[in-house]
Design a protein around this motif. Sequence first.
Motif, mmCIF file in Angstrom:
data_model
loop_
_atom_site.group_PDB
_atom_site.id
_atom_site.type_symbol
_atom_site.label_atom_id
_atom_site.label_comp_id
_atom_site.label_asym_id
_atom_site.label_seq_id
_atom_site.Cartn_x
_atom_site.Cartn_y
_atom_site.Cartn_z
ATOM 1 N N SER A 1 -11.193 16.157 0.917
ATOM 2 C CA SER A 1 -10.941 14.728 1.149
ATOM 3 C C SER A 1 -11.738 13.868 0.177
ATOM 4 C CB SER A 1 -11.306 14.361 2.592
ATOM 5 O OG SER A 1 -10.445 14.980 3.513
ATOM 6 N N LEU A 2 -13.002 14.208 -0.043
ATOM 7 C CA LEU A 2 -13.824 13.424 -0.964
ATOM 8 C C LEU A 2 -13.292 13.543 -2.399
ATOM 9 C CD1 LEU A 2 -17.391 14.181 0.431
ATOM 10 C CD2 LEU A 2 -16.066 12.074 0.681
ATOM 11 N N ALA A 3 -12.887 14.752 -2.783
ATOM 12 C CA ALA A 3 -12.316 14.925 -4.126
ATOM 13 C C ALA A 3 -11.013 14.151 -4.262
ATOM 14 C CB ALA A 3 -12.079 16.421 -4.386
ATOM 15 N N ALA A 4 -10.191 14.200 -3.223
ATOM 16 C CA ALA A 4 -8.934 13.450 -3.252
ATOM 17 C C ALA A 4 -9.191 11.953 -3.341
ATOM 18 C CB ALA A 4 -8.105 13.772 -2.005
ATOM 19 N N ALA A 5 -10.256 11.471 -2.676
ATOM 20 C CA ALA A 5 -10.605 10.045 -2.750
ATOM 21 C C ALA A 5 -10.908 9.634 -4.184
ATOM 22 C CB ALA A 5 -11.803 9.752 -1.845
ATOM 23 N N VAL A 6 -11.658 10.500 -4.898
ATOM 24 C CA VAL A 6 -11.974 10.196 -6.303
ATOM 25 C C VAL A 6 -10.694 10.134 -7.132
ATOM 26 C CG1 VAL A 6 -13.128 11.065 -8.372
ATOM 27 C CG2 VAL A 6 -14.271 11.210 -6.137
ATOM 28 N N VAL A 7 -9.796 11.084 -6.921
ATOM 29 C CA VAL A 7 -8.543 11.118 -7.672
ATOM 30 C C VAL A 7 -7.699 9.886 -7.382
ATOM 31 C CG1 VAL A 7 -6.360 12.347 -7.967
ATOM 32 C CG2 VAL A 7 -8.508 13.633 -7.815
ATOM 33 N N VAL A 8 -7.584 9.515 -6.100
ATOM 34 C CA VAL A 8 -6.747 8.362 -5.742
ATOM 35 C C VAL A 8 -7.364 7.059 -6.251
ATOM 36 C CG1 VAL A 8 -5.725 7.077 -3.821
ATOM 37 C CG2 VAL A 8 -5.776 9.570 -3.757
ATOM 38 N N PHE A 9 -8.681 6.950 -6.207
ATOM 39 C CA PHE A 9 -9.329 5.764 -6.784
ATOM 40 C C PHE A 9 -9.014 5.669 -8.282
ATOM 41 C CE2 PHE A 9 -12.416 5.356 -3.157
ATOM 42 C CZ PHE A 9 -12.146 4.026 -2.892
ATOM 43 N N ALA A 10 -9.048 6.809 -8.986
ATOM 44 C CA ALA A 10 -8.723 6.807 -10.414
ATOM 45 C C ALA A 10 -7.271 6.372 -10.639
ATOM 46 C CB ALA A 10 -8.958 8.200 -11.003
ATOM 47 N N ILE A 11 -6.378 6.870 -9.795
ATOM 48 C CA ILE A 11 -4.974 6.453 -9.890
ATOM 49 C C ILE A 11 -4.848 4.952 -9.647
ATOM 50 C CG2 ILE A 11 -2.709 6.668 -8.770
ATOM 51 C CD1 ILE A 11 -3.423 9.610 -8.232
ATOM 52 N N PHE A 12 -5.601 4.444 -8.682
ATOM 53 C CA PHE A 12 -5.581 3.009 -8.377
ATOM 54 C C PHE A 12 -5.988 2.184 -9.594
ATOM 55 C CE2 PHE A 12 -8.130 -0.695 -6.933
ATOM 56 C CZ PHE A 12 -7.106 -1.438 -6.363
ATOM 57 N N VAL A 13 -7.073 2.602 -10.267
ATOM 58 C CA VAL A 13 -7.536 1.868 -11.453
ATOM 59 C C VAL A 13 -6.472 1.894 -12.549
ATOM 60 C CG1 VAL A 13 -9.257 1.834 -13.300
ATOM 61 C CG2 VAL A 13 -9.972 2.246 -10.932
ATOM 62 N N LEU A 14 -5.889 3.059 -12.801
ATOM 63 C CA LEU A 14 -4.852 3.168 -13.831
ATOM 64 C C LEU A 14 -3.634 2.312 -13.478
ATOM 65 C CD1 LEU A 14 -4.992 7.027 -14.531
ATOM 66 C CD2 LEU A 14 -5.861 5.174 -15.998
ATOM 67 N N PHE A 15 -3.276 2.308 -12.203
ATOM 68 C CA PHE A 15 -2.123 1.521 -11.758
ATOM 69 C C PHE A 15 -2.382 0.030 -11.931
ATOM 70 C CE2 PHE A 15 0.209 -0.716 -8.410
ATOM 71 C CZ PHE A 15 1.507 -0.303 -8.694
ATOM 72 N N GLU A 16 -3.600 -0.406 -11.569
ATOM 73 C CA GLU A 16 -3.919 -1.835 -11.656
ATOM 74 C C GLU A 16 -3.937 -2.323 -13.104
ATOM 75 O OE1 GLU A 16 -4.749 -3.934 -8.477
ATOM 76 O OE2 GLU A 16 -3.229 -2.362 -8.381
ATOM 77 N N ARG A 17 -4.229 -1.427 -14.044
ATOM 78 C CA ARG A 17 -4.239 -1.808 -15.460
ATOM 79 C C ARG A 17 -2.840 -2.126 -15.987
ATOM 80 N NH1 ARG A 17 -8.099 2.540 -18.660
ATOM 81 N NH2 ARG A 17 -10.118 1.569 -18.171
ATOM 82 N N ARG A 18 -1.829 -1.602 -15.322
ATOM 83 C CA ARG A 18 -0.485 -1.651 -15.885
ATOM 84 C C ARG A 18 0.397 -2.747 -15.298
ATOM 85 N NH1 ARG A 18 0.907 3.008 -18.720
ATOM 86 N NH2 ARG A 18 -0.690 4.630 -18.697
ATOM 87 N N ILE A 19 -0.096 -3.489 -14.313
ATOM 88 C CA ILE A 19 0.755 -4.503 -13.709
ATOM 89 C C ILE A 19 0.213 -5.897 -14.022
ATOM 90 C CG2 ILE A 19 1.489 -2.963 -11.865
ATOM 91 C CD1 ILE A 19 -0.382 -4.376 -9.990
ATOM 92 N N SER A 20 1.104 -6.877 -13.971
ATOM 93 C CA SER A 20 0.742 -8.239 -14.382
ATOM 94 C C SER A 20 -0.018 -9.013 -13.315
ATOM 95 C CB SER A 20 2.012 -9.016 -14.762
ATOM 96 O OG SER A 20 2.945 -9.005 -13.683
ATOM 97 N N HIS A 21 0.174 -8.673 -12.032
ATOM 98 C CA HIS A 21 -0.532 -9.361 -10.949
ATOM 99 C C HIS A 21 -1.263 -8.332 -10.082
ATOM 100 C CE1 HIS A 21 1.383 -13.220 -11.841
ATOM 101 N NE2 HIS A 21 2.521 -12.566 -11.959
ATOM 102 N N PRO A 22 -2.341 -7.738 -10.617
ATOM 103 C CA PRO A 22 -3.017 -6.664 -9.879
ATOM 104 C C PRO A 22 -3.816 -7.199 -8.694
ATOM 105 C CG PRO A 22 -4.264 -7.198 -11.848
ATOM 106 C CD PRO A 22 -3.003 -8.012 -11.907
ATOM 107 N N LEU A 23 -4.007 -6.331 -7.703
ATOM 108 C CA LEU A 23 -4.888 -6.660 -6.597
ATOM 109 C C LEU A 23 -6.328 -6.760 -7.083
ATOM 110 C CD1 LEU A 23 -4.964 -6.952 -3.433
ATOM 111 C CD2 LEU A 23 -5.560 -4.524 -3.375
ATOM 112 N N VAL A 24 -6.708 -5.892 -8.011
ATOM 113 C CA VAL A 24 -8.048 -5.867 -8.588
ATOM 114 C C VAL A 24 -7.919 -5.655 -10.092
ATOM 115 C CG1 VAL A 24 -10.281 -4.707 -8.639
ATOM 116 C CG2 VAL A 24 -9.032 -4.883 -6.488
#
Length: 488
Positions: free
Chosen positions: A225-248
Motif C-alpha cells: 500500500s505504501l509503495a502504491a501510494a508513492v506510485v499514485v502520487f507520482a502519477i498525480f504529479v505527471l497528470f497535473e503537469r499536462r492539464i490546463s486547469h490542474p488541481l495542484v
Amino acid sequence: MPKRLALPVASYAVLLVSALQTLVVPVVSNIQADLGVSATSASWVVTANLLAAAVFTPMLGRLGDLYGRRPVMLGVLMVVLAGSILAATTSSLPLLLVARVAQATSFGLFPLSIGVLREELPPAKLTGAMAIVSGMLAVGAGLGLTVTGLLMQNGGDYHQLFWLATALSAVGIAGVFLLPRREPVATGRLDGAGAAVLGLALVLLILPLEEGNDWGWGSARVIGSLAAAVVVFAIFVLFERRISHPLVTTRMLTHRPIVIANAAGLFLGFSMFAVFLAVSYLVQTPAGVAGYGFGSTVLAASVVYLLPGTAGGVVTAPLGGRLVGRFGAKATLVIAAALALAGFAMLAVLHDDTWEIIVGAAIVNTAVMFGYAALPALLIQHVSPAETGIANSVNSIARSVGMSIGTAFVVTMLTRNLIPGVPLPHESQYVWIFVVGAALAAAAGILVALALPRSRPVALSVREVEEEEVFGAAGLAVPAELVRKSAT
C-alpha cells in the motif's frame, strides 16, 4: 434584505463545518462499542471524514467559482443532510463511513461562505465580517464538543448527534436558499480526474498507517500500500503537469518555501487531532483498571478537558494575527512550533492532574492557532498574485492530511501492546504519543528557522493580516493589493 442575510448565513454555515468536525471526536469509543468493531476500524469515522475533506474542499471552492456559490452551497448542504440522516439511522460501519464522507463536503462551506461575503458586502465591512465568520470555526468546534457531552451524559446514544446534525443541516439549507442569486465568477473546468487520483493516493497512504497493527507492519499489504501510494502520487504529479486547469500546479510541490509551508501545515493538522484524540482517550480511561486516567465521562472529556483550549481559539487566533503583523510569518511559525513543543512535552511529563491536561492541550491548541495565522502570510510572500488561491488550497489539503495522519498515529499507538487481560493501552503509549508530538514540533521549528529564506517582517496592519488569515484558511486567493504589499 437578502444582502443583509449574507453575514448570518455565512457565520452559521462555518459554525456547522466545525461542529460536524468535532461532534464525533469524544465518542469514537462509544461507536466502537456499539458497532462491535476494533478501535482501528472505529477511528475511520474520523479519518474518512478528514481524507474526503482534503479532496472535496478545493474542488467545491472551484465549483463555486464556476457555477455560483449559492447553488453549490445548497448542493453541499443537501449532501450533508443526506449523510447525517444515514449516519443517524445506521448501525453498519461501512454505511457510517459513507455518511461521514458525505458530511465531509461541509468543509467546502468555508471557502464558499467567504466568497459570498466578498460578493455581497462592501469593502469597508468585509474585514470585520470575515473575522466574525472565521471566529465561528472556534465557536463551532466548542459547540460541537459541548453538545456531544450534554447529549451523551448518562449513557446517551451517539445517534442523537447525527439527528442533531440533520436538523442543523436543514436550517442551513433554509438560510442559504434566501441568499441572492449571482452569476459565476470564473470559466474553465473542474479537475475531477486529478482529485480522484489524489484521493486514491491519500487512501493508500493512510490505510496502512491505520491498519498496520492488524496487518503487521512488515506485511505485504502494508508495504504494498505504501509503495502504491508513492506510485499514485507520482502519477498525480505527471497528470497535473499536462492539464490546463490542474488541481495542484507542479510549482506548489517543488518550490522550497511552499514545500516548507505545507510541511508546517501538515504538522499543525497532525498536532490538532493528535492532542484531541489522545486527551479524549486518556481522560476516559478508568484509573482503577489501568492505573492511570480519570475515568471521565464523555461530558467531562468534552467540556472540562477539550473545550477550554478550543474555545480559547476565539482569543488566540486574533493574537496570532498580531504576532504576524509585528514579527512576520516566519517568526510566528517558529513561536508556534516552540509552543507545540512545550505543550506536548508538558503532557508527556505531567498528566496526572486535571489542570495539567487542560493546560497542556490548550498550549498545543494555541500553537495551532498561531501557525494557522502565519501560513497564509508566508505563502503570499513566495507566490505570484495569480497563484495565491491554489497555494492556499494545497496548504488546506496538507492540513487535512496532517489531521488524518494524527488520527491514524494515535489509534495505532493505542491499539498495540495492550495491558494483559484489559483492552487498554499502557500509560507509556500515551507518553510516546506526546513525545513524538514534541519531537515533530522541534523538527518543524528547526526546519522553518533554518530552511526558509530570510525575509524582513512585512509592514501589514492587523486588519490586513486578518484578511490574509481568513482567505488563506479558506484556501482562497488573497486579494492582489495585499499580495503586492507583502511582496514589497
